[in-house]
Design a protein around this motif. Sequence first.
Motif, short mmCIF file in Angstrom:
data_model
loop_
_atom_site.label_atom_id
_atom_site.label_comp_id
_atom_site.label_asym_id
_atom_site.label_seq_id
_atom_site.Cartn_x
_atom_site.Cartn_y
_atom_site.Cartn_z
N LEU A 33 0.83 -1.21 0.00
CA LEU A 33 0.00 0.00 0.00
C LEU A 33 0.87 1.26 0.00
O LEU A 33 0.59 2.22 -0.74
N ALA A 34 1.93 1.27 0.79
CA ALA A 34 2.83 2.43 0.83
C ALA A 34 3.51 2.64 -0.53
O ALA A 34 3.63 3.78 -1.00
N VAL A 35 3.91 1.56 -1.16
CA VAL A 35 4.53 1.64 -2.49
C VAL A 35 3.52 2.19 -3.50
O VAL A 35 3.83 3.08 -4.30
N ALA A 36 2.29 1.68 -3.45
CA ALA A 36 1.25 2.14 -4.38
C ALA A 36 0.91 3.62 -4.18
O ALA A 36 0.71 4.35 -5.15
N VAL A 37 0.85 4.06 -2.93
CA VAL A 37 0.55 5.47 -2.64
C VAL A 37 1.65 6.35 -3.23
O VAL A 37 1.38 7.39 -3.85
N MET A 38 2.90 5.94 -3.08
CA MET A 38 4.01 6.72 -3.62
C MET A 38 3.94 6.75 -5.16
O MET A 38 4.10 7.81 -5.77
N VAL A 39 3.66 5.62 -5.76
CA VAL A 39 3.55 5.54 -7.23
C VAL A 39 2.39 6.41 -7.72
O VAL A 39 2.49 7.06 -8.76
N HIS A 40 1.31 6.45 -6.95
CA HIS A 40 0.14 7.25 -7.32
C HIS A 40 0.49 8.73 -7.46
O HIS A 40 -0.17 9.47 -8.20
N SER A 41 1.53 9.17 -6.77
CA SER A 41 1.87 10.59 -6.74
C SER A 41 2.77 11.06 -7.87
O SER A 41 3.06 12.24 -7.97
N VAL A 42 3.20 10.16 -8.76
CA VAL A 42 4.15 10.56 -9.81
C VAL A 42 3.44 10.97 -11.10
O VAL A 42 2.30 10.58 -11.35
N ASN A 43 4.15 11.72 -11.92
CA ASN A 43 3.58 12.20 -13.20
C ASN A 43 3.22 11.07 -14.15
O ASN A 43 2.29 11.20 -14.93
N GLU A 44 3.97 9.99 -14.10
CA GLU A 44 3.72 8.87 -15.02
C GLU A 44 2.60 7.96 -14.54
O GLU A 44 2.40 6.88 -15.08
N TYR A 45 1.87 8.37 -13.52
CA TYR A 45 0.86 7.54 -12.90
C TYR A 45 -0.17 7.00 -13.89
O TYR A 45 -0.61 7.68 -14.80
N SER A 46 -0.56 5.76 -13.66
CA SER A 46 -1.72 5.15 -14.32
C SER A 46 -2.27 4.10 -13.37
O SER A 46 -1.58 3.64 -12.46
N ASP A 47 -3.51 3.70 -13.58
CA ASP A 47 -4.08 2.63 -12.76
C ASP A 47 -3.25 1.36 -12.89
O ASP A 47 -3.05 0.65 -11.90
N ASP A 48 -2.76 1.06 -14.10
CA ASP A 48 -1.96 -0.15 -14.29
C ASP A 48 -0.67 -0.10 -13.47
O ASP A 48 -0.26 -1.10 -12.89
#
Length: 179
Positions: A33-48
């Motif tokens: 969950l912590a990894v996903a939250v961090m990934v969610h915050s980047v410009n390259e974000y996508s649901d995938d």
Amino acid sequence: MGPSVLQTALYVAEKHAKQKRRYTDDPYINHPLAVAVMVHSVNEYSDDLEKAALLHDVVEDCGVTFEELSQMGFNGFICDVVRCLTDVYTKDAFPENNRKDRKCREFLRWNSLSKNNEILWRYASIVKLADLYDNACSIKKYDPKFWITYREEALEMNKFLYKNDKISSLLMFILQEKT
């Protein structure tokens, strides 16, 4: 379309249900969950990308297969990112090699990824950076002896990863501190 981000999180929570985080005994699901939250915050974000972040440890730690992920409806891109993030050179698979040798092989594998498929390497790198950061925070706080080894490995691994400004900066900030 496949499972939603929420469905993916619930699936991952179920798969990691009996696992605890080393050092804290917190539920293991806190890490993906912590990894996903961090990934969610980047410009390259996508649901995938967020789904791949949630799934990044299920094959390695839970006995889930890539075939199972595919059958559940996760697309090829998500499965490929998870495949990149799943260590090949594990202690179980290569007991004759010490940790340093296995990590060196993983670094070389990541280096070849960057040459073979830049888009896949880029997205897998974003998740890997977030994974390294979350692990580094925990290891630095709870295991100063292992921190020395982990810090060296993370600095070396970082050389092979796509640099996402936000996550790379956070990772380098924590890795700059020796203790």
